[in-house]
Design an enzyme around this catalytic site. Structure first.
Site, PDB file in Angstrom:
ATOM      1  N   TYR A   1       0.883  -1.218  -0.037  1.00 11.94           N
ATOM      2  CA  TYR A   1       0.129  -0.022   0.144  1.00 11.94           C
ATOM      3  C   TYR A   1       0.898   1.231  -0.199  1.00 11.94           C
ATOM      4  O   TYR A   1       0.686   2.072  -0.820  1.00 11.94           O
ATOM      5  CB  TYR A   1      -1.094   0.083   1.067  1.00 11.94           C
ATOM      6  CG  TYR A   1      -1.540   1.305   1.341  1.00 11.94           C
ATOM      7  CD1 TYR A   1      -2.874   1.536   0.636  1.00 11.94           C
ATOM      8  CD2 TYR A   1      -1.336   1.937   2.615  1.00 11.94           C
ATOM      9  CE1 TYR A   1      -3.433   2.914   0.983  1.00 11.94           C
ATOM     10  CE2 TYR A   1      -1.779   3.340   2.779  1.00 11.94           C
ATOM     11  CZ  TYR A   1      -2.990   3.726   1.948  1.00 11.94           C
ATOM     12  OH  TYR A   1      -3.520   4.803   2.168  1.00 11.94           O
TER      13      TYR A   1
HETATM   14  N1  LIG Z   1      -8.484   6.701   6.226  1.00 11.22           N
HETATM   15  C1  LIG Z   1      -7.192   6.865   6.725  1.00 11.22           C
HETATM   16  O1  LIG Z   1      -7.104   6.730   7.631  1.00 11.22           O
HETATM   17  C2  LIG Z   1      -6.134   7.309   5.446  1.00 11.22           C
HETATM   18  C3  LIG Z   1      -4.888   7.507   5.885  1.00 11.22           C
HETATM   19  C4  LIG Z   1      -4.005   7.670   4.959  1.00 11.22           C
HETATM   20  C5  LIG Z   1      -4.471   7.961   3.605  1.00 11.22           C
HETATM   21  N2  LIG Z   1      -5.688   7.753   3.335  1.00 11.22           N
HETATM   22  C6  LIG Z   1      -6.054   7.934   1.661  1.00 11.22           C
HETATM   23  O2  LIG Z   1      -7.224   8.736   1.908  1.00 11.22           O
HETATM   24  C7  LIG Z   1      -8.030   8.506   0.774  1.00 11.22           C
HETATM   25  C8  LIG Z   1      -9.552   8.311   1.130  1.00 11.22           C
HETATM   26  O3  LIG Z   1      -9.251   7.075   2.098  1.00 11.22           O
HETATM   27  P1  LIG Z   1     -10.854   6.751   2.859  1.00 11.22           P
HETATM   28  O4  LIG Z   1     -10.467   6.298   4.411  1.00 11.22           O
HETATM   29  O5  LIG Z   1     -11.963   7.625   2.903  1.00 11.22           O
HETATM   30  O6  LIG Z   1     -11.075   5.433   2.307  1.00 11.22           O
HETATM   31  P2  LIG Z   1     -12.245   4.477   1.636  1.00 11.22           P
HETATM   32  O7  LIG Z   1     -12.208   3.390   1.364  1.00 11.22           O
HETATM   33  O8  LIG Z   1     -13.497   4.875   2.763  1.00 11.22           O
HETATM   34  O9  LIG Z   1     -12.604   5.655   0.270  1.00 11.22           O
HETATM   35  C9  LIG Z   1     -12.095   5.307  -0.781  1.00 11.22           C
HETATM   36  C10 LIG Z   1     -13.352   5.314  -1.901  1.00 11.22           C
HETATM   37  O10 LIG Z   1     -12.529   5.139  -3.168  1.00 11.22           O
HETATM   38  C11 LIG Z   1     -13.416   4.175  -3.844  1.00 11.22           C
HETATM   39  N3  LIG Z   1     -12.782   3.550  -4.959  1.00 11.22           N
HETATM   40  C12 LIG Z   1     -11.593   2.671  -4.681  1.00 11.22           C
HETATM   41  N4  LIG Z   1     -11.112   2.334  -5.897  1.00 11.22           N
HETATM   42  C13 LIG Z   1     -11.779   3.097  -6.869  1.00 11.22           C
HETATM   43  C14 LIG Z   1     -11.542   3.224  -8.356  1.00 11.22           C
HETATM   44  N5  LIG Z   1     -10.791   2.334  -8.912  1.00 11.22           N
HETATM   45  N6  LIG Z   1     -12.390   3.898  -8.836  1.00 11.22           N
HETATM   46  C15 LIG Z   1     -13.379   4.650  -8.410  1.00 11.22           C
HETATM   47  N7  LIG Z   1     -13.545   4.682  -6.952  1.00 11.22           N
HETATM   48  C16 LIG Z   1     -12.694   3.762  -6.440  1.00 11.22           C
HETATM   49  C17 LIG Z   1     -14.045   3.366  -2.782  1.00 11.22           C
HETATM   50  O11 LIG Z   1     -15.298   2.754  -3.352  1.00 11.22           O
HETATM   51  C18 LIG Z   1     -14.039   4.104  -1.525  1.00 11.22           C
HETATM   52  O12 LIG Z   1     -15.679   4.707  -1.409  1.00 11.22           O
HETATM   53  C19 LIG Z   1      -7.433   7.125   0.202  1.00 11.22           C
HETATM   54  O13 LIG Z   1      -6.680   7.477  -0.927  1.00 11.22           O
HETATM   55  C20 LIG Z   1      -6.746   6.429   1.222  1.00 11.22           C
HETATM   56  O14 LIG Z   1      -5.581   5.698   0.667  1.00 11.22           O
HETATM   57  C21 LIG Z   1      -6.610   7.450   4.197  1.00 11.22           C
HETATM   58  O1  LIG Z   2      -1.837   6.963   8.054  1.00 11.85           O
HETATM   59  C1  LIG Z   2      -1.804   5.866   7.019  1.00 11.85           C
HETATM   60  O2  LIG Z   2      -1.210   6.048   6.171  1.00 11.85           O
HETATM   61  C2  LIG Z   2      -2.604   4.578   7.064  1.00 11.85           C
HETATM   62  O3  LIG Z   2      -3.752   4.869   8.212  1.00 11.85           O
HETATM   63  C3  LIG Z   2      -4.559   3.602   8.407  1.00 11.85           C
HETATM   64  O4  LIG Z   2      -3.654   2.580   8.727  1.00 11.85           O
HETATM   65  P1  LIG Z   2      -3.387   2.169  10.000  1.00 11.85           P
HETATM   66  O5  LIG Z   2      -2.422   3.082  10.696  1.00 11.85           O
HETATM   67  O6  LIG Z   2      -2.667   0.479   9.856  1.00 11.85           O
HETATM   68  O7  LIG Z   2      -4.780   1.898  10.831  1.00 11.85           O
HETATM   69  P2  LIG Z   2      -5.723   0.707  11.474  1.00 11.85           P
HETATM   70  O8  LIG Z   2      -5.816  -0.146  10.413  1.00 11.85           O
HETATM   71  O9  LIG Z   2      -6.661   1.673  12.029  1.00 11.85           O
HETATM   72  O10 LIG Z   2      -4.372   0.375  12.502  1.00 11.85           O
HETATM   73  C4  LIG Z   2      -4.333   1.185  13.668  1.00 11.85           C
HETATM   74  C5  LIG Z   2      -3.401   0.649  14.632  1.00 11.85           C
HETATM   75  O11 LIG Z   2      -3.942  -0.514  15.311  1.00 11.85           O
HETATM   76  C6  LIG Z   2      -3.155  -1.682  15.093  1.00 11.85           C
HETATM   77  N1  LIG Z   2      -4.142  -2.873  15.134  1.00 11.85           N
HETATM   78  C7  LIG Z   2      -5.100  -2.908  13.755  1.00 11.85           C
HETATM   79  C8  LIG Z   2      -5.800  -3.912  13.493  1.00 11.85           C
HETATM   80  C9  LIG Z   2      -5.996  -4.916  14.735  1.00 11.85           C
HETATM   81  O12 LIG Z   2      -6.571  -5.772  14.701  1.00 11.85           O
HETATM   82  N2  LIG Z   2      -5.109  -4.763  15.795  1.00 11.85           N
HETATM   83  C10 LIG Z   2      -4.297  -3.837  16.060  1.00 11.85           C
HETATM   84  O13 LIG Z   2      -3.533  -3.810  17.094  1.00 11.85           O
HETATM   85  C11 LIG Z   2      -2.518  -1.507  13.771  1.00 11.85           C
HETATM   86  O14 LIG Z   2      -1.201  -2.580  13.946  1.00 11.85           O
HETATM   87  C12 LIG Z   2      -2.037  -0.024  13.854  1.00 11.85           C
HETATM   88  O15 LIG Z   2      -0.838   0.182  14.829  1.00 11.85           O
HETATM   89  C13 LIG Z   2      -5.203   3.701   7.074  1.00 11.85           C
HETATM   90  O16 LIG Z   2      -5.903   2.046   7.244  1.00 11.85           O
HETATM   91  C14 LIG Z   2      -4.475   3.273   5.777  1.00 11.85           C
HETATM   92  O17 LIG Z   2      -5.299   3.395   4.841  1.00 11.85           O
HETATM   93  C15 LIG Z   2      -3.233   4.173   5.737  1.00 11.85           C
HETATM   94  O18 LIG Z   2      -3.457   5.308   4.869  1.00 11.85           O
END
Ligand SMILES: NC(=O)c1ccc[n+]([C@@H]2O[C@H](COP(=O)([O-])OP(=O)(O)OC[C@H]3O[C@@H](n4cnc5c(N)ncnc54)[C@H](O)[C@@H]3O)[C@@H](O)[C@H]2O)c1
Ligand SMILES: O=C(O)[C@H]1O[C@H](OP(=O)(O)OP(=O)(O)OC[C@H]2O[C@@H](n3ccc(=O)[nH]c3=O)[C@H](O)[C@@H]2O)[C@H](O)[C@@H](O)[C@H]1O
Length: 375
Positions: free
Chosen positions: A179
């Protein structure tokens, strides 16, 4: 596809005149990819509420329950945001959308998210995060005007770095997960399209975002579900028994960072695929700056849910987790005015309240985003 386009055309006819979206401010017309997702639905609503034109695009894939994505999209429609059901890899659909609407900005959030899922489903990440991003960049490059692009990168690009807090200038050469590697690829692609075609591009490195309408695959959400249902939760620890910590960031703070990035994005300088002068190329951390141990997150949830978790402490699987994340947000503060204001205790209170309301028997599909609009 036909059905999708005809419903989009119906929307377009009622909401836009002469290809100009009917915005109150008439300034921004934003394509939000991933609009039915967690972050996308919140930012779309915030943009719409202040009067910007917003069109969503999402493929509603089943990585987590589609009903939740549909419920978010239904709420957006009530506020005038139509989410087109389509894939960012569909270049014909993108061409049609850009021909119908003169987008000034693209907020690109569509992606295959999730760190651990990538170990077993690598091609889903290549499809959406690499191929999909290039398809969108190609469309943006060929458009006239070329939109300014703001897209979601990730804190995971800092990978195995152990110098904290993480700053934008730090190396990102050691991604720990596939990822993270695809997000690093996105940042490299953004640089190239800025360099060759003058696209204005901003990468936002989000740090573990949480909140109402969140993602069921993430730890805070699945822990809540398991505590409520009386199931055990797994808490990962490092190889020497170290506790993992994350710079958990509340959704409202991330929304403000996204909106400020769009507001400060300079126009792209190319035209129909040709570069004129150098356009903006930026990278920002959007974190909370206060890392919290995962065990502490569980204790806060126990307090808000008034119920004890059954904790199983386990070694973290070898699927790409990092030990610790911590954002330095000085750059975002100076250039975007970004100041995170919600601590984990308060943010989880908002989340638990939403969760209890959303999953009340029979009400899951009727829950409204309008009950929660603090930004
Ligand atoms: N939530 C977090 O903690 C987090 C942290 C770091 C980065 N991000 C990034 O932020 C963005 C939004 O994350 P989120 O948490 O809202 O995730 P999310 O999965 O809820 O939202 C992503 C959306 O994109 C859609 N999607 C995926 N592939 C697609 C495609 N090929 N075409 C059209 N739509 C598509 C999915 O259906 C989904 O609704 C993502 O790029 C994710 O990688 C999220
Ligand atoms: O900032 C990001 O760039 C990422 O943020 C998020 O990833 P993570 O920080 O891994 O969040 P998350 O899964 O909530 O796990 C949180 C903690 O719980 C721990 N964890 C998790 C699952 C479990 O069963 N047990 C556990 O200890 C686990 O080891 C971790 O320490 C987004 O999902 C990702 O899309 C990405 O963008």
């Amino acid at each position: 596809m036909k059905k999708v386009l005809s419903s989009f055309l119906a929307w377009d006819a009622s909401s836009c005149t002469n290809n100009e979206c009917d915005t109150q401010r008439g300034e921004m017309v934003v394509l939000v990819t991933g609009a039915a997702g967690f972050v996308g639905s919140h930012v779309s609503l915030a943009l719409r509420e202040r009067g910007d034109g917003v069109v969503g695009l999402d493929n509603f894939n089943s990585y987590y329950p589609v009903a939740l994505k549909r419920a978010r999209a239904k709420n957006l429609l009530k506020d005038g945001v139509f989410v087109v059901d389509g894939d960012i890899n569909d270049s014909a659909l993108l061409e049609r959308l850009f021909a119908l609407v003169k987008f000034t900005h693209v907020l690109h959030l569509a992606a295959q998210a999730g760190v651990r899922y990538a170990a077993h489903n690598p091609l889903a990440y290549v499809h959406s995060n690499v191929n999909g991003f290039v398809t969108l960049l190609e469309q943006s490059k060929n458009s006239n005007p070329q939109p300014a692009i703001v897209f979601a990168s990730s804190s995971s690009v800092y990978g195995l770095n152990d110098k904290v807090p993480f700053s934008e200038g730090d190396t990102t050469d050691r991604p720990a997960s596939l990822y993270a590697a695809t997000k690093k690829a996105d940042e490299a692609l953004a640089h190239t399209y800025n360099h060759i075609y003058g696209l204005s591009i901003t990468a936002l490195r989000f740090f573990t975002v949480y909140g109402p309408w969140g993602r069921p695959d993430m730890a805070y959400f699945s822990f809540t579900r398991n505590i409520v249902e009386g199931h055990a939760i797994r808490i990962f620890q490092g190889p020497h028994g170290e506790e993992l910590a994350r710079d958990f960031t509340f959704i409202d703070d991330v929304v403000k960072g996204c909106v400020a990035s769009l507001d400060t994005a300079t126009p792209s300088t190319g035209s129909g695929g040709r570069k004129n002068t150098a356009a903006q190329h930026r990278v920002f951390n959007l974190g909370n700056t206060h890392p919290v141990k995962v065990g502490t997150l569980v204790s806060i949830l126990e307090k808000h849910l008034n119920k004890k978790a059954i904790r199983h402490i386990q070694p973290m699987p070898n699927t790409g987790d990092v030990m610790y994340t911590h954002a330095n947000v000085t750059k975002a503060r100076l250039e975007l005015g970004y100041t995170p204001t919600t601590n984990l205790e308060l943010g989880l209170k908002h989340f638990v309240k939403w969760y209890q309301n959303y999953y009340k028997s029979g009400s899951a599909h009727e829950a409204s985003m309008s009950g929660y609009k603090p930004y």
